[in-house]
Design a protein around this motif. Sequence first.
Motif, mmCIF file in Angstrom:
data_model
loop_
_atom_site.group_PDB
_atom_site.id
_atom_site.type_symbol
_atom_site.label_atom_id
_atom_site.label_comp_id
_atom_site.label_asym_id
_atom_site.label_seq_id
_atom_site.Cartn_x
_atom_site.Cartn_y
_atom_site.Cartn_z
ATOM 1 N N PHE A 189 52.218 2.468 59.308
ATOM 2 C CA PHE A 189 52.750 2.509 57.945
ATOM 3 C C PHE A 189 53.848 1.467 57.763
ATOM 4 C CE2 PHE A 189 51.688 7.337 57.991
ATOM 5 C CZ PHE A 189 50.357 7.053 57.706
ATOM 6 N N VAL A 190 54.740 1.356 58.748
ATOM 7 C CA VAL A 190 55.833 0.380 58.665
ATOM 8 C C VAL A 190 55.276 -1.042 58.587
ATOM 9 C CG1 VAL A 190 57.811 -0.616 59.885
ATOM 10 C CG2 VAL A 190 57.502 1.865 59.831
ATOM 11 N N GLU A 191 54.243 -1.302 59.354
ATOM 12 C CA GLU A 191 53.615 -2.629 59.336
ATOM 13 C C GLU A 191 53.076 -2.957 57.948
ATOM 14 O OE1 GLU A 191 50.613 -4.775 62.405
ATOM 15 O OE2 GLU A 191 49.708 -3.121 61.262
ATOM 16 N N ALA A 192 52.404 -1.986 57.325
ATOM 17 C CA ALA A 192 51.850 -2.207 55.989
ATOM 18 C C ALA A 192 52.957 -2.432 54.966
ATOM 19 C CB ALA A 192 50.980 -1.020 55.579
ATOM 20 N N VAL A 193 54.034 -1.659 55.064
ATOM 21 C CA VAL A 193 55.168 -1.811 54.140
ATOM 22 C C VAL A 193 55.816 -3.179 54.302
ATOM 23 C CG1 VAL A 193 57.520 -0.999 53.675
ATOM 24 C CG2 VAL A 193 55.651 0.641 53.889
ATOM 25 N N ALA A 194 55.990 -3.627 55.550
ATOM 26 C CA ALA A 194 56.614 -4.929 55.794
ATOM 27 C C ALA A 194 55.784 -6.057 55.185
ATOM 28 C CB ALA A 194 56.793 -5.141 57.296
ATOM 29 N N LYS A 195 54.456 -5.951 55.320
ATOM 30 C CA LYS A 195 53.591 -6.973 54.726
ATOM 31 C C LYS A 195 53.686 -6.957 53.194
ATOM 32 C CE LYS A 195 50.174 -7.101 58.483
ATOM 33 N NZ LYS A 195 48.767 -6.807 58.883
ATOM 34 N N ALA A 196 53.776 -5.762 52.622
ATOM 35 C CA ALA A 196 53.877 -5.652 51.164
ATOM 36 C C ALA A 196 55.218 -6.199 50.666
ATOM 37 C CB ALA A 196 53.698 -4.200 50.736
ATOM 38 N N ILE A 197 56.282 -5.963 51.419
ATOM 39 C CA ILE A 197 57.597 -6.496 51.037
ATOM 40 C C ILE A 197 57.579 -8.023 51.081
ATOM 41 C CG2 ILE A 197 60.008 -6.713 51.777
ATOM 42 C CD1 ILE A 197 59.908 -3.783 52.606
ATOM 43 N N THR A 198 56.927 -8.581 52.082
ATOM 44 C CA THR A 198 56.812 -10.038 52.170
ATOM 45 C C THR A 198 56.094 -10.595 50.942
ATOM 46 O OG1 THR A 198 56.744 -9.917 54.600
ATOM 47 C CG2 THR A 198 55.952 -11.943 53.583
ATOM 48 N N ALA A 199 55.097 -9.865 50.454
ATOM 49 C CA ALA A 199 54.356 -10.303 49.269
ATOM 50 C C ALA A 199 55.153 -10.094 47.985
ATOM 51 C CB ALA A 199 53.019 -9.566 49.194
ATOM 52 N N TYR A 200 56.014 -9.055 47.960
ATOM 53 C CA TYR A 200 56.804 -8.732 46.764
ATOM 54 C C TYR A 200 58.281 -8.574 47.165
ATOM 55 C CZ TYR A 200 52.295 -7.895 44.547
ATOM 56 O OH TYR A 200 51.036 -8.047 44.046
ATOM 57 N N PRO A 201 58.965 -9.680 47.431
ATOM 58 C CA PRO A 201 60.353 -9.618 47.949
ATOM 59 C C PRO A 201 61.352 -9.004 46.984
ATOM 60 C CG PRO A 201 59.739 -11.880 47.372
ATOM 61 C CD PRO A 201 58.490 -11.072 47.310
ATOM 62 N N MET A 202 61.049 -8.936 45.701
ATOM 63 C CA MET A 202 62.003 -8.381 44.744
ATOM 64 C C MET A 202 62.072 -6.863 44.807
ATOM 65 S SD MET A 202 63.600 -10.855 43.548
ATOM 66 C CE MET A 202 64.582 -10.004 42.312
ATOM 67 N N ILE A 203 61.281 -6.256 45.678
ATOM 68 C CA ILE A 203 61.409 -4.815 45.916
ATOM 69 C C ILE A 203 62.442 -4.584 47.010
ATOM 70 C CG2 ILE A 203 59.786 -4.331 47.791
ATOM 71 C CD1 ILE A 203 59.646 -2.480 44.465
ATOM 72 N N ASN A 204 62.804 -5.667 47.719
ATOM 73 C CA ASN A 204 63.718 -5.607 48.865
ATOM 74 C C ASN A 204 65.108 -6.077 48.442
ATOM 75 O OD1 ASN A 204 63.858 -5.054 51.761
ATOM 76 N ND2 ASN A 204 64.197 -7.249 52.037
ATOM 77 N N VAL A 205 65.666 -5.390 47.447
ATOM 78 C CA VAL A 205 66.925 -5.853 46.831
ATOM 79 C C VAL A 205 67.901 -4.693 46.668
ATOM 80 C CG1 VAL A 205 65.636 -7.617 45.560
ATOM 81 C CG2 VAL A 205 66.196 -5.459 44.422
ATOM 82 N N SER A 206 69.131 -5.047 46.283
ATOM 83 C CA SER A 206 70.149 -4.077 45.882
ATOM 84 C C SER A 206 70.768 -4.546 44.579
ATOM 85 C CB SER A 206 71.235 -3.943 46.963
ATOM 86 O OG SER A 206 70.703 -3.459 48.172
ATOM 87 N N VAL A 207 71.388 -3.617 43.852
ATOM 88 C CA VAL A 207 71.999 -3.936 42.560
ATOM 89 C C VAL A 207 73.508 -3.875 42.676
ATOM 90 C CG1 VAL A 207 72.181 -3.297 40.131
ATOM 91 C CG2 VAL A 207 70.011 -2.997 41.335
ATOM 92 N N ASP A 208 74.180 -4.945 42.224
ATOM 93 C CA ASP A 208 75.635 -4.989 42.178
ATOM 94 C C ASP A 208 76.055 -5.362 40.765
ATOM 95 O OD1 ASP A 208 78.337 -5.154 42.747
ATOM 96 O OD2 ASP A 208 78.205 -7.227 43.440
ATOM 97 N N GLY A 209 76.291 -4.336 39.941
ATOM 98 C CA GLY A 209 76.636 -4.610 38.543
ATOM 99 C C GLY A 209 75.475 -5.247 37.821
#
Length: 432
Positions: free
Chosen positions: A261-281
Amino acid sequence: MSTVELKMPKMGESISEATILNWLKKVGDAVEEDETILEVATDKVDSEVPSPCNGVIAEIRFEPNEVVEIGTVIAVIDASGEVTVTPSVESEVAKDKKQPEKEVAIQEKPIADKEFRSLNTGDNDGFLSPLVISIAKKENLSIEEVQSIAGTGEGGRIRKSDMMLYLKNRTYPLPSRPQAIAPKPAYNAPPINFIEGKDRIVEMDRMRKMIADHMVYSKHTSPHVTSYIEVDVTNIVNWRNQVKNEFLEKYGEKLTFTPIFVEAVAKAITAYPMINVSVDGDKIVVHDDVNVGMATALPSGNLIVPVVKNADEKNLLGLAKNVNHLANSARNNALKPDEIGGSTFTISNVGTFGSLMGTPIINQPEVAILALGIIKKRPEVITTEKGDEIAIRSMMYLSLSFDHRVVDGFLGGSFLRKVGDELEAFDKNRKI
């Protein structure tokens, strides 16, 4: 009357103050020399303070959770054994005698630390030492940011080393922001029906309080949206059943579903990097590292999130080793500080508990969390070379909760579908 003053003892060269955790004796109690009277805490260690003599407790000058400077008199002992107390202390003794056991338990509930209040944090029973508070002020950390730090001290308490490690790995300076406050409801909360002799009260431990605060803060901060898909994981189930014994014999590691599962998630994050973010204001912090947190239940019933660092750079064997190590360390309360911090995305396998699906709460300051439901065999219509057929397949629901401030339906849905596609496209002939 011969009296002896009990002072806050010195507990290290750099320690100037300590916090009273709990009094084990009350006014009027007899004590023996070297018998423990109270427990105190510094940022480094919890300690027991013994009585310097035989006698009776005549006066207690500080309450639990109060911060006291080293060398300050915290109690007075009548060494003659006959206690003579001041009116204020007499009233406390009378109060203790009159109160039933249940009321005493409520009275001893830890109160918010004065220094803790000075951070404009509001009421909070989680313990933060004066040193941790001082560091937080100096580094301009918000209370929610401090509470997100995984503590390695007693009961999940945040230590100086935890703060230093967090600051060392802090990739972006997040300025202090006031905690979101929920609007005051227009109605009063309904009363709790407590039945004396049947119901019981269980005090939350510090870790549970921090989890509760973190979850409420997340719901107040992020407008949650949850999307669902159903995934056919038959290839994964069959492949794992075929190779798990060989995998264990060859590498000495158990092969669970989690690294897949982690492998699949990592590949998906690489394809959609804007899901791998944080919000500061009004800024979006895009994380380069793909650090996948695994929500893990502890033997105590609490929850912790060990982190698979740089998951996109590991092969399946590396992920299996990392996942097994983190899971075993969590069960044995042996996780290191750098193993429970820095996640950029979290997964929660609710199927472990038999749940079909879940609506997980985002692990702040992340913007999305994936829940994996139970794998169940069902008859499904599949397309083959011969046309549509009904076959027994292993199916699983995935649900993604995301922060609608920065993740819209297109990004959230596309990312979730990518995870599903990676799982369904798993090579059933994959070599180990």
